[in-house]
Design a protein around this motif. Structure first.
Motif, PDB file in Angstrom:
ATOM      1  N   LEU A 272       0.730  -1.153  -0.237  1.00 47.48           N
ATOM      2  CA  LEU A 272      -0.048  -0.084   0.069  1.00 47.48           C
ATOM      3  C   LEU A 272       1.004   1.259   0.044  1.00 47.48           C
ATOM      4  CD1 LEU A 272      -2.797  -0.958   2.529  1.00 47.48           C
ATOM      5  CD2 LEU A 272      -2.829  -1.241   0.099  1.00 47.48           C
ATOM      6  N   ASP A 273       2.097   1.170  -0.127  1.00 47.97           N
ATOM      7  CA  ASP A 273       2.836   2.204  -0.207  1.00 47.97           C
ATOM      8  C   ASP A 273       4.190   1.896  -1.045  1.00 47.97           C
ATOM      9  OD1 ASP A 273       5.274   4.252   0.656  1.00 47.97           O
ATOM     10  OD2 ASP A 273       3.477   5.158   1.914  1.00 47.97           O
ATOM     11  N   ASP A 274       4.922   2.654  -1.826  1.00 47.20           N
ATOM     12  CA  ASP A 274       6.045   2.329  -2.633  1.00 47.20           C
ATOM     13  C   ASP A 274       7.230   2.350  -1.807  1.00 47.20           C
ATOM     14  OD1 ASP A 274       4.896   2.372  -5.088  1.00 47.20           O
ATOM     15  OD2 ASP A 274       5.047   4.362  -5.412  1.00 47.20           O
ATOM     16  N   ASP A 275       7.294   2.788  -0.591  1.00 48.89           N
ATOM     17  CA  ASP A 275       8.451   2.983   0.450  1.00 48.89           C
ATOM     18  C   ASP A 275       8.475   1.533   0.699  1.00 48.89           C
ATOM     19  OD1 ASP A 275      10.104   2.685   2.748  1.00 48.89           O
ATOM     20  OD2 ASP A 275       9.640   4.865   2.925  1.00 48.89           O
ATOM     21  N   THR A 276       9.552   0.742   0.528  1.00 50.04           N
ATOM     22  CA  THR A 276       9.800  -0.870   0.764  1.00 50.04           C
ATOM     23  C   THR A 276       9.957  -1.057   2.142  1.00 50.04           C
ATOM     24  OG1 THR A 276      12.085  -0.647   0.115  1.00 50.04           O
ATOM     25  CG2 THR A 276      10.481  -1.340  -1.525  1.00 50.04           C
ATOM     26  N   GLU A 277      10.644  -0.149   2.938  1.00 49.93           N
ATOM     27  CA  GLU A 277      10.654  -0.145   4.511  1.00 49.93           C
ATOM     28  C   GLU A 277       9.392  -0.223   4.966  1.00 49.93           C
ATOM     29  OE1 GLU A 277      13.417  -0.678   6.656  1.00 49.93           O
ATOM     30  OE2 GLU A 277      14.515  -1.115   4.791  1.00 49.93           O
TER      31      GLU A 277
END
Length: 213
Positions: free
Chosen positions: A89-94
């Protein structure tokens, strides 16, 4: 003949998943605590599944699924982690791996050496090694759409593997494509992908012949 463990992975708002269960075989082609790469390769080929890659996984991978083909993966070194059935749900892989930026309702498990997963088309998965250095990740056999060698079996057998690695195969004549959450508005098209003729592990004696009816 070994019976697989089965997991029902239900559709989410963004991921088709499948009415067919995810299958897990344990201790596949194990000898002296390791996977016999040649035997694993030969078993998949004998049962009509083309080995197309061996990959080392890092700390990150995007959740994805294959809308036009089924897939099998064997854990060749590990352990590692696989999260099944839910979209990022977010492009931030962390955030989408180590935070909470992913759909609810997924299944996360430790993938151990000798585990074989037989994955229906549409079932989302992301594989990662939380202890890895990402610069050591990547496909070890070329572009991951076929082993780039005049002797693909020989190349696979010669690999010196470490970290979390898997070998992947697809029904003969098929290659993979990549879908992420929301890419397939008509889930039923994904669910209609034809079964392979044989199970990659047990051939005609069970597996998908028994559980994917």
């Amino acid at each position: 003949m070994q019976e697989p463990m089965t997991y029902e992975i239900k559709p989410t708002k963004l991921i088709p998943n499948s009415p067919k269960p995810l299958l897990l075989y344990k201790n596949f082609c194990m000898q002296d605590g390791k996977v016999d790469l040649g035997l694993a390769y030969d078993t998949f080929i004998k049962n009509g599944w083309d080995v197309q890659w061996v990959t080392r996984y890092g700390r990150h991978q995007r959740s994805h699924y294959h809308p036009e083909t089924h897939e099998t993966m064997v854990v060749t070194t590990g352990p590692g982690i696989i999260r099944w059935g839910v979209a990022d749900l977010d492009d931030d892989t962390e955030k989408n791996i180590y935070g909470d930026a992913f759909e609810e309702g997924g299944l996360q498990m430790t993938a151990e050496v000798g585990d074989v997963f037989v994955i229906p088309a549409g079932v989302a998965h992301k594989s990662f090694d939380q202890d890895a250095e990402d610069e050591k990740s990547g496909c070890l056999t070329g572009v991951a759409r076929g082993i780039e060698s005049d002797d693909p079996r020989g190349l696979v057998v010669s690999l010196q593997l470490e970290g979390f690695t898997m070998m992947g195969a697809y029904p003969k004549g098929f290659s993979w494509n990549w879908g992420e959450g929301g890419d397939s508005p008509n889930f039923e098209d994904v669910w209609k992908v034809s079964n392979a003729e044989l199970d990659p592990v047990v051939g005609s004696d069970g597996g998908i012949k028994k559980y994917w009816v």
